[in-house]
Scaffold this motif. Structure first.
Motif, PDB file in Angstrom:
ATOM      1  N   GLN A 104       9.334   0.568  -6.091  1.00  0.00           N
ATOM      2  CA  GLN A 104       8.248   1.474  -6.445  1.00  0.00           C
ATOM      3  C   GLN A 104       6.992   1.223  -5.617  1.00  0.00           C
ATOM      4  O   GLN A 104       6.315   2.151  -5.179  1.00  0.00           O
ATOM      5  N   GLN A 105       6.685  -0.087  -5.415  1.00  0.00           N
ATOM      6  CA  GLN A 105       5.454  -0.382  -4.671  1.00  0.00           C
ATOM      7  C   GLN A 105       5.503   0.180  -3.244  1.00  0.00           C
ATOM      8  O   GLN A 105       4.528   0.738  -2.748  1.00  0.00           O
TER       9      GLN A 105
ATOM     10  N   GLU B 275       7.120   2.744  -2.260  1.00  0.00           N
ATOM     11  CA  GLU B 275       6.943   4.202  -2.306  1.00  0.00           C
ATOM     12  C   GLU B 275       5.481   4.563  -2.538  1.00  0.00           C
ATOM     13  O   GLU B 275       4.970   5.534  -1.986  1.00  0.00           O
ATOM     14  N   GLU B 276       4.807   3.772  -3.375  1.00  0.00           N
ATOM     15  CA  GLU B 276       3.387   4.052  -3.615  1.00  0.00           C
ATOM     16  C   GLU B 276       2.606   3.932  -2.315  1.00  0.00           C
ATOM     17  O   GLU B 276       1.745   4.755  -2.006  1.00  0.00           O
TER      18      GLU B 276
ATOM     19  N   ARG C 155       0.639   6.876  -0.340  1.00  0.00           N
ATOM     20  CA  ARG C 155      -0.799   6.759  -0.077  1.00  0.00           C
ATOM     21  C   ARG C 155      -1.067   6.933   1.418  1.00  0.00           C
ATOM     22  O   ARG C 155      -1.957   7.672   1.831  1.00  0.00           O
TER      23      ARG C 155
ATOM     24  N   GLU D 270       1.174  10.793  -7.526  1.00  0.00           N
ATOM     25  CA  GLU D 270       1.169   9.353  -7.821  1.00  0.00           C
ATOM     26  C   GLU D 270       1.975   9.060  -9.080  1.00  0.00           C
ATOM     27  O   GLU D 270       2.743   8.103  -9.130  1.00  0.00           O
ATOM     28  N   GLU D 271       1.795   9.926 -10.093  1.00  0.00           N
ATOM     29  CA  GLU D 271       2.514   9.672 -11.339  1.00  0.00           C
ATOM     30  C   GLU D 271       4.017   9.794 -11.136  1.00  0.00           C
ATOM     31  O   GLU D 271       4.792   9.004 -11.659  1.00  0.00           O
TER      32      GLU D 271
ATOM     33  N   VAL E  21       5.670   9.161  -8.523  1.00  0.00           N
ATOM     34  CA  VAL E  21       6.159   7.954  -7.848  1.00  0.00           C
ATOM     35  C   VAL E  21       6.161   6.773  -8.822  1.00  0.00           C
ATOM     36  O   VAL E  21       7.107   5.982  -8.852  1.00  0.00           O
ATOM     37  N   ARG E  22       5.109   6.693  -9.619  1.00  0.00           N
ATOM     38  CA  ARG E  22       5.061   5.600 -10.589  1.00  0.00           C
ATOM     39  C   ARG E  22       6.236   5.703 -11.559  1.00  0.00           C
ATOM     40  O   ARG E  22       6.720   4.716 -12.082  1.00  0.00           O
TER      41      ARG E  22
ATOM     42  N   ALA F 271       8.667   8.880  -2.617  1.00  0.00           N
ATOM     43  CA  ALA F 271       7.513   9.706  -2.250  1.00  0.00           C
ATOM     44  C   ALA F 271       7.955  11.136  -1.940  1.00  0.00           C
ATOM     45  O   ALA F 271       7.326  12.098  -2.362  1.00  0.00           O
TER      46      ALA F 271
END
Ligand code: PEP
Ligand code: MG
Length: 757
Positions: free
Chosen positions: A219-220, A222-223, A227, A273-274, A276-277, A282
């Motif tokens: 996940q990180q 992808e965040e 971004r 963002e949500e 992806v979270r 992405a």
């Protein structure tokens, strides 16, 4: 009472993974679906979880449930728009209610046994811009699902939609009657942009995400990817607004402002963002949010909203391209690809491998745009303005691109396909006839010798040169090399191409046109400076060349080097004033002097010409013609400027008929002045490649035509059958007509004279 969004503490990522695993298992489809609803219900602490899928009839059928009566599965079918489930599909939006039975849209179906359930949360299963089903959770207690839960169910719905549509979950048999993906034969009427006929498999320019790219491994990561891509997108848009990147012919200022508004939009950023979270990659996040927008605004009639939706989609596509970082050419394409897009720039089209591309279908576009010109150069059928096309097709569908009738046949029946095969055979025979005519000189019945040349710009055109039997290249569009390149082609690269072209042409003449960028031809790496409100009337073609002399000088140097010791013909596009031509010609002289000083061999013969594309020249030909060695009439631009109708704008591009008194009078005037001054003249717009229009040009006295490759054969056949003496007698009447168009009159004349059209 179950309270809480269990998922926000555990996060839906695990859940998504479990769903994917359950779906990918070996058990029969129904068992897997049952497993999926069980998992979702457990995870969302819901007593009911159900999946409805849309049948071809439009009805939403209960396909699986946890909590409702099992007998209702495949029996409960809701009419379009019926009940809350129908409402979710119609609105393409989630609906959350604490007490569903009191809602006016609630429809009670006794067989389901849903009376005890009050809380209701439904989300649409979206594919492209369509709802293909609905996912519902229900609870006995009256409770409000919180924002996180609404967000979660949308993410789950997306994964379900993609997995179902990919055929992973339900076998092709079971999908047959389900509107997961459109599957019935359909015909859409559009407009002819490029002649030809082909069938093959759909390749969507905006490629769908494969199911294995939906869920994030990390996940990180992808965040961070999201971004970074968003930052890059914002800086690209800012840069474009400041006048850099791509604004030679990029989006208008208004569109860029809209881009910026969307790019900065907190709602959009937060949704991405949500998503992806919640465990999506992405790309999947962008796809999900894009689908939601598309579905929500699909019914919008307001053209302004529709335009903004397009802008939004373009922006989402840009973001996807940044994330993918690859080019269409690197995609794995079928050998019989029919490319499908909303619209396309010529450079986008050129990125696809030529040998795999069999046709082009566009939802929008215009016949005079450069993408259509490239399609014609590639000799593939091109049909445009096919409304709703992308939502009615899936990647890999069989489709017919019919450039003869301007239609697309989606998923054709075998008999339709057979009919097309027969027509393709007839086309092949005609082609064979053209090949037989290849070496026959183009002389009319009354003995007028016509020179038939071809337009070119790509390496593939050089093959066409031999195949068509064209007597040379009347227009070589040098900008195509610039458009397919990631950076400004260096001197040696330009020289190499021009040499290749001259070598391929041998004794046949080649007329190189200097760089004509601007309008719809974009060079992303070229910083043009000022932003332009109206690129078609902006710093296009020679204007840019004169303002950025280093660019034009380099090109002239490359041309002179390639033409060393042989005949070189160079012409300048978009000349609007004689002074521009003088300045451009002076640059040629200076480059010749430069080469001479270095002891280089100059071309044995050098001819410098102008394109007549700006109406201003019509009243100054007496000054221009003595300065030139030849001229070529670019009717595509000349007519767009004469009729003030943007050739790339489908709302206006076909509002006038080139076979009309004003257009024909202008052409007659040019031809007469050229005879008076002894200036060689050719016509190189698309008109020259259409038999009826070419017949009119010959009747006006033009003897040198440069046509797209596919037009050379048909025009030669026409030439061989035409008696111009008889036709010329009718011309004064046609020119003097007060009608808006004299197409019918010219066609009747041609038919009366037995001209092969
Ligand atoms: C024209 O304008 O007619 C022409 C031949 O040039 P292009 O289509 O490349 O603008
Ligand atoms: Mg032009």
């Amino acid at each position: 009472m179950p309270t809480g969004p269990a998922m926000t503490t555990r996060g839906p990522r695990n859940l998504l993974r479990q769903i994917r695993e359950a779906m990918a298992g070996a058990a029969p489809a129904q068992e897997r679906l049952d497993g999926v609803v069980r998992i979702i219900a457990r995870s969302m602490v819901a007593e009911v979880c159900s999946i409805y899928l849309r049948r071809a009839s439009g009805e939403l059928e209960l396909f699986a449930t946890e909590g409702l009566n099992r007998e209702a599965v495949h029996n409960t079918r809701l009419r379009p728009g019926e009940g809350l489930v129908g409402e979710v599909a119609r609105l393409a939006q989630p609906i959350s209610l604490s007490d569903a039975p009191t809602h006016p849209s609630f429809s009670y179906r006794p067989e389901t046994g849903e009376d005890p359930y009050h809380a209701f949360l439904g989300a649409p299963l979206l594919r492209g811009g369509r709802a293909i089903g609905v996912l519902v959770v229900q609870n006995r207690a009256e409770r409000r699902y919180d924002e996180d839960e609404v967000e979660d169910i949308q993410t789950i719905a997306m994964v379900l939609a993609e997995t179902v549509a990919s055929g992973e979950l339900l076998a092709q048999e079971e999908l047959r009657d389900i509107e997961v993906a459109p599957h019935r034969p359909e015909r859409i009427k559009g407009q002819k942009f490029g002649d030809g006929l082909a069938f093959g498999h759909v390749v969507l320019h905006e490629a769908p995400l494969p199911p294995e790219r939906l869920l994030a491994e990390n996940q990180q990561v992808e965040e961070i990817r999201l971004r970074e891509a968003l930052n890059r997108l914002k800086s690209d848009v800012d840069h474009m607004l400041e006048g850099g990147l791509g604004n030679l012919a990029g989006p208008s200022f208004e569109v860029l402002e809209t881009y910026r508004m969307f790019a900065d939009d907190r709602g959009w950023n937060r949704s991405l963002e949500e998503a992806v979270r919640n465990g999506l990659t992405a790309e999947a996040a962008v796809d999900r949010v894009r689908n939601e927008h598309r579905a929500r605004f699909a019914q919008a009639r307001d053209p302004y909203i529709k335009e903004r939706l397009h802008d939004f989609e373009d922006l989402a596509n840009r973001l996807l391209r940044i994330l993918a970082g690859d080019k269409p050419g690197e995609r794995d394409l079928p050998d019989d690809a029919i490319l499908v897009a909303r619209n396309l720039g010529p450079a986008d089209l050129l990125e696809y491998p030529r040998h795999k591309l069999k046709g082009l279908l566009l939802e929008e576009g215009s016949a005079a745009s450069h993408a259509a010109i490239v399609a014609r150069a590639l000799q593939i059928p091109c049909v445009g303005r096919l409304q709703g096309l992308r939502d009615r097709l899936s990647e890999g569908d069989l489709v017919i691109a019919d450039g003869e009738t301007g239609e697309a046949h989606l998923r054709p029946r075998p008999d339709m396909l057979q009919a097309v095969r027969s027509r393709m055979e007839v086309r092949d025979q005609r082609r064979a006839e053209f090949i037989r005519l290849r070496d026959v000189p183009a002389v009319t019945l009354d003995g007028t010798r016509v020179t038939l040349l071809t337009n070119a710009g790509l390496a593939v055109d050089l093959e066409n040169l031999n195949e068509t039997g064209a007597e040379g290249i009347g227009l070589f569009r040098t900008e195509f090399q610039f458009m397919v390149s990631d950076e400004l082609p260096r001197l040696d690269v330009q020289t190499a191409l021009y040499r290749l072209v001259l070598d391929a042409a041998g004794d046949r003449p080649v007329t190189f046109r200097t760089l004509d960028v601007g309008g719809d031809k974009v060079l992303p790496y070229l910083d043009q400076g000022e932003r332009e409100e109206n690129p078609a009337l902006g710093r296009r073609a020679i204007r840019l060349g004169l303002d950025r002399p280093a660019l034009l000088r380099m090109q002239l140097r490359a041309l002179l080097a390639a033409g060393s010791g042989r005949e070189l013909r160079v012409m300048f596009p978009m000349i609007a004033t004689v002074d521009e031509f003088r300045a451009a010609r002076e640059m040629v002289d200076e480059e010749c002097a430069w080469a001479r000083r270095r002891g280089r061999t100059l071309p044995a013969v050098l001819r410098v010409g102008a394109m007549v594309e700006c109406p201003s020249l019509l009243w100054h030909l007496d000054a221009l013609l003595p300065l030139t060695d030849f001229i070529s009439v670019g009717t595509n631009d000349l007519l767009q400027y004469m009729f003030a109708a943007d050739r790339t704008n489908p709302m206006v591009s076909d509002r006038y008929d080139p076979l009309s008194p004003p257009a024909l009078r202008a052409l007659a005037e040019i031809q007469r002045k050229c005879v008076d001054t002894g200036t060689p003249v050719s016509v190189c717009g698309e008109l020259a490649g259409r038999p009826l229009e070419a017949f009119a040009l010959l009747t006006l006295g033009f003897h040198r035509l440069s046509a797209p490759a596919g037009g050379v054969g048909p025009v030669k056949r026409m030439v061989l059958s035409a008696d111009l003496t008889a036709a010329r007698r009718a011309m004064p009447g046609l020119l003097g007509s007060s009608a808006g168009s004299v197409r019918n009159e010219i066609e009747s004349l041609a038919r009366k004279l037995n001209v092969a059209l």
